[in-house]
Design an enzyme around this catalytic site. Sequence first.
Site: not given
Length: 253
Positions: A142, A149, A231, A234
């Site tokens: 990130h 996300d 995830e 993500h």
Amino acid sequence: MWEHPLKIILIVLLAAMTISAAHAQSLPGGFVYLRDIDPTIIQDIRYATSNNFVGRPLAGYNAGECVVKREVGLRLKVVQQELAAQNLSLKMLDCYRPARASVDMVRWSQNGRETAAERRYNPTIPKTELFRLGYIASRSQHSTGAALDLTLVDLKADISTKIDPSKMYADCTAAAEARLPEGSVDMGTGYDCTDVKGHTAAPSINPDQRAWRKRLVAAMARQGFVNYSKEWWHFSLPGAGGAAYDFPIQPRH
């Protein structure tokens, strides 16, 4: 002293260009505010609020703004245009993350305390294990501006339900009506749910939830984004990252 009207116009234009350039240079390394690329994309930057697994804003999140590399923003705009034709929208939950926020997460995981509110996000995994198991990293993609996300919003659905501070919500793996309201489609878990049910291909979710996850992954993949298997929320864009940054996220002007 009398000034020629044309000269006055040129002075005003030069001043406007200088101000514009100053704003454009306020973000380093080719970063942009996503709102400047596509203001129709919904934003709910959780780490700028207390509605996250830490329970407070993270270090460096001085504003709830999605900041990304320009190429990432332009590709998200294409995804959004495709989804809009289906009465859907992207909803950004986290974008660029200052490196100091990742350090803040690691410190939180090691602070020796674990509250009931925190357990809603980590129902089966102790917070001390999140770093070892890869849910928290001291250096995050990130921070390069190339990881995101996000989730989907059905624009025809009622997403007006707000969090009731007095209500005892179930953990992130519970049915949508029992857990914290997400304001999005039902993906089978809440955002930031550190549980096997949050894995993109989890077998324990129902067919509708699986269909939503596949729809999100497919829409993002068409623009080159890759999903992280642990995830469902993500995604990253290979090749668009680079160095990690630590500038704070400031309000957009």
